[in-house]
Every structure is written in C-alpha cells, then in structure tokens.
Design a protein around this motif. Structure first.
Motif, PDB file in Angstrom:
ATOM      1  N   CYS A 227      10.307  -5.503  -9.118  1.00 10.10           N
ATOM      2  CA  CYS A 227      11.418  -5.732 -10.050  1.00 10.10           C
ATOM      3  C   CYS A 227      12.368  -4.556 -10.203  1.00 10.10           C
ATOM      4  O   CYS A 227      13.351  -4.661 -10.940  1.00 10.10           O
ATOM      5  CB  CYS A 227      10.854  -6.133 -11.415  1.00 10.10           C
ATOM      6  N   THR A 228      12.117  -3.441  -9.516  1.00  7.67           N
ATOM      7  CA  THR A 228      13.034  -2.296  -9.567  1.00  7.67           C
ATOM      8  C   THR A 228      13.413  -1.839  -8.157  1.00  7.67           C
ATOM      9  O   THR A 228      13.659  -0.663  -7.927  1.00  7.67           O
ATOM     10  CB  THR A 228      12.420  -1.113 -10.348  1.00  7.67           C
ATOM     11  N   ALA A 229      13.456  -2.778  -7.238  1.00  3.55           N
ATOM     12  CA  ALA A 229      13.662  -2.444  -5.826  1.00  3.55           C
ATOM     13  C   ALA A 229      15.075  -1.937  -5.565  1.00  3.55           C
ATOM     14  O   ALA A 229      16.052  -2.559  -5.953  1.00  3.55           O
ATOM     15  CB  ALA A 229      13.386  -3.665  -4.958  1.00  3.55           C
ATOM     16  N   VAL A 230      15.147  -0.803  -4.911  1.00  2.00           N
ATOM     17  CA  VAL A 230      16.413  -0.265  -4.434  1.00  2.00           C
ATOM     18  C   VAL A 230      16.419  -0.381  -2.919  1.00  2.00           C
ATOM     19  O   VAL A 230      15.386  -0.638  -2.297  1.00  2.00           O
ATOM     20  CB  VAL A 230      16.606   1.213  -4.862  1.00  2.00           C
ATOM     21  N   GLU A 231      17.587  -0.187  -2.327  1.00  2.00           N
ATOM     22  CA  GLU A 231      17.677  -0.252  -0.867  1.00  2.00           C
ATOM     23  C   GLU A 231      16.714   0.760  -0.254  1.00  2.00           C
ATOM     24  O   GLU A 231      16.642   1.915  -0.673  1.00  2.00           O
ATOM     25  CB  GLU A 231      19.106   0.054  -0.420  1.00  2.00           C
ATOM     26  N   GLY A 232      15.930   0.324   0.715  1.00  4.40           N
ATOM     27  CA  GLY A 232      14.968   1.196   1.375  1.00  4.40           C
ATOM     28  C   GLY A 232      13.671   1.369   0.608  1.00  4.40           C
ATOM     29  O   GLY A 232      12.870   2.239   0.938  1.00  4.40           O
ATOM     30  N   SER A 233      13.424   0.543  -0.396  1.00 11.44           N
ATOM     31  CA  SER A 233      12.201   0.636  -1.194  1.00 11.44           C
ATOM     32  C   SER A 233      10.974   0.577  -0.296  1.00 11.44           C
ATOM     33  O   SER A 233      10.779  -0.374   0.454  1.00 11.44           O
ATOM     34  CB  SER A 233      12.147  -0.509  -2.211  1.00 11.44           C
ATOM     35  N   GLN A 234      10.143   1.604  -0.390  1.00 17.35           N
ATOM     36  CA  GLN A 234       8.916   1.629   0.400  1.00 17.35           C
ATOM     37  C   GLN A 234       7.924   0.584  -0.090  1.00 17.35           C
ATOM     38  O   GLN A 234       7.128   0.073   0.698  1.00 17.35           O
ATOM     39  CB  GLN A 234       8.286   3.023   0.380  1.00 17.35           C
ATOM     40  N   ILE A 235       7.962   0.259  -1.375  1.00 16.02           N
ATOM     41  CA  ILE A 235       7.093  -0.806  -1.864  1.00 16.02           C
ATOM     42  C   ILE A 235       7.425  -2.095  -1.130  1.00 16.02           C
ATOM     43  O   ILE A 235       6.545  -2.770  -0.596  1.00 16.02           O
ATOM     44  CB  ILE A 235       7.222  -0.985  -3.399  1.00 16.02           C
ATOM     45  N   VAL A 236       8.702  -2.415  -1.045  1.00 16.01           N
ATOM     46  CA  VAL A 236       9.143  -3.634  -0.358  1.00 16.01           C
ATOM     47  C   VAL A 236       8.837  -3.553   1.131  1.00 16.01           C
ATOM     48  O   VAL A 236       8.227  -4.466   1.704  1.00 16.01           O
ATOM     49  CB  VAL A 236      10.648  -3.876  -0.591  1.00 16.01           C
ATOM     50  N   GLU A 237       9.236  -2.469   1.770  1.00 24.66           N
ATOM     51  CA  GLU A 237       9.092  -2.358   3.219  1.00 24.66           C
ATOM     52  C   GLU A 237       7.633  -2.366   3.672  1.00 24.66           C
ATOM     53  O   GLU A 237       7.270  -3.066   4.611  1.00 24.66           O
ATOM     54  CB  GLU A 237       9.822  -1.115   3.729  1.00 24.66           C
ATOM     55  N   VAL A 238       6.778  -1.584   3.017  1.00 22.44           N
ATOM     56  CA  VAL A 238       5.373  -1.510   3.425  1.00 22.44           C
ATOM     57  C   VAL A 238       4.693  -2.861   3.204  1.00 22.44           C
ATOM     58  O   VAL A 238       3.992  -3.365   4.089  1.00 22.44           O
ATOM     59  CB  VAL A 238       4.630  -0.383   2.678  1.00 22.44           C
ATOM     60  N   LEU A 239       4.885  -3.455   2.027  1.00 17.87           N
ATOM     61  CA  LEU A 239       4.212  -4.724   1.748  1.00 17.87           C
ATOM     62  C   LEU A 239       4.704  -5.841   2.670  1.00 17.87           C
ATOM     63  O   LEU A 239       3.906  -6.649   3.148  1.00 17.87           O
ATOM     64  CB  LEU A 239       4.372  -5.099   0.277  1.00 17.87           C
ATOM     65  N   ARG A 240       5.996  -5.892   2.942  1.00 17.70           N
ATOM     66  CA  ARG A 240       6.506  -6.907   3.880  1.00 17.70           C
ATOM     67  C   ARG A 240       5.942  -6.681   5.284  1.00 17.70           C
ATOM     68  O   ARG A 240       5.612  -7.647   5.976  1.00 17.70           O
ATOM     69  CB  ARG A 240       8.038  -6.901   3.904  1.00 17.70           C
TER      70      ARG A 240
ATOM     71  N   LEU B 282       3.156  -5.743   6.024  1.00 16.38           N
ATOM     72  CA  LEU B 282       1.759  -6.180   6.018  1.00 16.38           C
ATOM     73  C   LEU B 282       1.621  -7.681   5.791  1.00 16.38           C
ATOM     74  O   LEU B 282       0.506  -8.191   5.627  1.00 16.38           O
ATOM     75  CB  LEU B 282       0.982  -5.413   4.952  1.00 16.38           C
ATOM     76  N   GLY B 283       2.755  -8.397   5.780  1.00 19.21           N
ATOM     77  CA  GLY B 283       2.714  -9.849   5.698  1.00 19.21           C
ATOM     78  C   GLY B 283       2.885 -10.451   4.317  1.00 19.21           C
ATOM     79  O   GLY B 283       2.852 -11.678   4.171  1.00 19.21           O
ATOM     80  N   TYR B 284       3.080  -9.629   3.310  1.00 15.02           N
ATOM     81  CA  TYR B 284       3.318 -10.163   1.973  1.00 15.02           C
ATOM     82  C   TYR B 284       4.757 -10.646   1.845  1.00 15.02           C
ATOM     83  O   TYR B 284       5.666 -10.075   2.449  1.00 15.02           O
ATOM     84  CB  TYR B 284       3.059  -9.101   0.895  1.00 15.02           C
ATOM     85  N   THR B 285       4.953 -11.682   1.065  1.00 13.86           N
ATOM     86  CA  THR B 285       6.291 -12.083   0.678  1.00 13.86           C
ATOM     87  C   THR B 285       6.642 -11.244  -0.542  1.00 13.86           C
ATOM     88  O   THR B 285       5.879 -11.212  -1.515  1.00 13.86           O
ATOM     89  CB  THR B 285       6.336 -13.584   0.304  1.00 13.86           C
ATOM     90  N   VAL B 286       7.757 -10.524  -0.484  1.00 14.66           N
ATOM     91  CA  VAL B 286       8.145  -9.656  -1.593  1.00 14.66           C
ATOM     92  C   VAL B 286       9.500 -10.106  -2.126  1.00 14.66           C
ATOM     93  O   VAL B 286      10.475 -10.188  -1.384  1.00 14.66           O
ATOM     94  CB  VAL B 286       8.210  -8.172  -1.170  1.00 14.66           C
TER      95      VAL B 286
END
Length: 179
Positions: free
Chosen positions: A43-56, A58-62
């Motif tokens: 819910c606080t994703a900025v461009e280049g968010s490592q939370i988003v990039e790493v989880l995606r 690994l196959g998660y829908t983010v």
C-alpha cells in the motif's frame, strides 16, 4: 553524511519517511509468508519498490498502490487480497497499525524495533497481538548507500508463527530462525 549530521538534519526537517526497503529485507520474510497467500497488497509502493519487485519475481500477485496515485491506505482497500506487506512511513506507524488491524488481514510491516514502545501501539499490541521477525543485522535503506543507524524488524500479525519474537540469522540468501 555522518550520523550526527543526519540527526541534526532530521530534527530540522521533521519526520523523514523515505526509507526504501532493500531486497534482502524482503527476501528475509518470504519463508514466513503463509502458503495460502497468493495476492499481496503493497500500500505504499513507489516506483522500483523492492517489495513489489522481489515478491512478483517469486510468483506472487502484488497490488501496488500509493497515496500519491489516489490510493490512500486509510480510505482505500483492494477488492481482493490475502495480506498486506509494506514499509510504512514511520511518522504514521500508529495510524497504519490501527488501520491494518481494522482490515483484519495478515500483515507484515517493516518498522524500527523501537516501535514496540508507545502508548497507542502498546494498547493495539495488547488487544490484537503482534509477532516480530528480528534480523541479526541492520538494513541499508538509503539510495545513496548509507546504512541505517537504527534496527528494524518485521512487525507481523496473522501469520501463525511459533513464537512472538523470532530472531532471524541472515547469511547471504539464507534466512532461518535462530534457536
């Protein structure tokens, strides 16, 4: 920049909430994400968010949202997701925790370990519970490569961890609970 100068700048400028989550902090939590979780809200994703990039990766829908894009965490909730993983603005940690508990979905928030203190948080933790994933090192949050002067931990709720305090040893890409 020295720690002393950073603290002087911090006190002059007010809360400094731009601490970018490093990929190793995200990789550390992956073994603890429940197997039934497929969709994660950041819910606080900025461009280049490592939370988003790493989880995606690994196959998660983010679902990546940010209040600057009209998705205010305090007023918006995606129609369907399994848990919330974020590094919230530290100056708003009380409000983020309160809202997360109200939503009733499992969450992982990367916060300073000192977040255990505080009257409002203490009341929330007593009422709902909290479990921590505590790494054995500090993470580097700054884009300029400087390290953090404070320890952070993943504050979690709804994960069914065996213990409330989980000390995590980090060795490269290996993460395990310390005995």
């Amino acid at each position: 920049m020295s720690i002393i100068q950073f603290n002087i700048d911090h006190s002059k400028n007010g809360p400094y909430d731009e601490f970018y989550t490093p990929s190793e902090a995200v990789r550390m939590i992956v073994p603890f994400i429940p197997p039934n979780v497929k969709t994660i809200w950041e819910c606080t994703a900025v461009e280049g968010s490592q939370i988003v990039e790493v989880l995606r990766s690994l196959g998660y829908t983010v679902i990546a949202t940010h209040m600057n894009d009209g998705f205010d965490f305090f007023r918006y909730e995606p129609p369907s997701y399994h848990m919330n993983i974020t590094n919230p603005p530290y100056s708003l940690k009380d409000k983020f925790l309160k809202r997360a508990y109200e939503l009733g979905k499992p969450f992982m928030f990367l916060l300073p370990i000192t977040s255990l203190a505080g009257t409002k948080r203490n009341q929330l933790f007593r009422e709902y519970g909290i479990q921590l994933l505590i790494p054995d090192q500090r993470f580097n949050f700054k884009k300029d490569g400087s390290g953090a002067w404070f320890q952070t931990s993943w504050f979690t709720w709804g994960l069914c961890l065996e213990k409330d305090l989980n000390f995590i040893q980090i060795n490269g890409d290996e993460f395990r609970c310390a005995a």
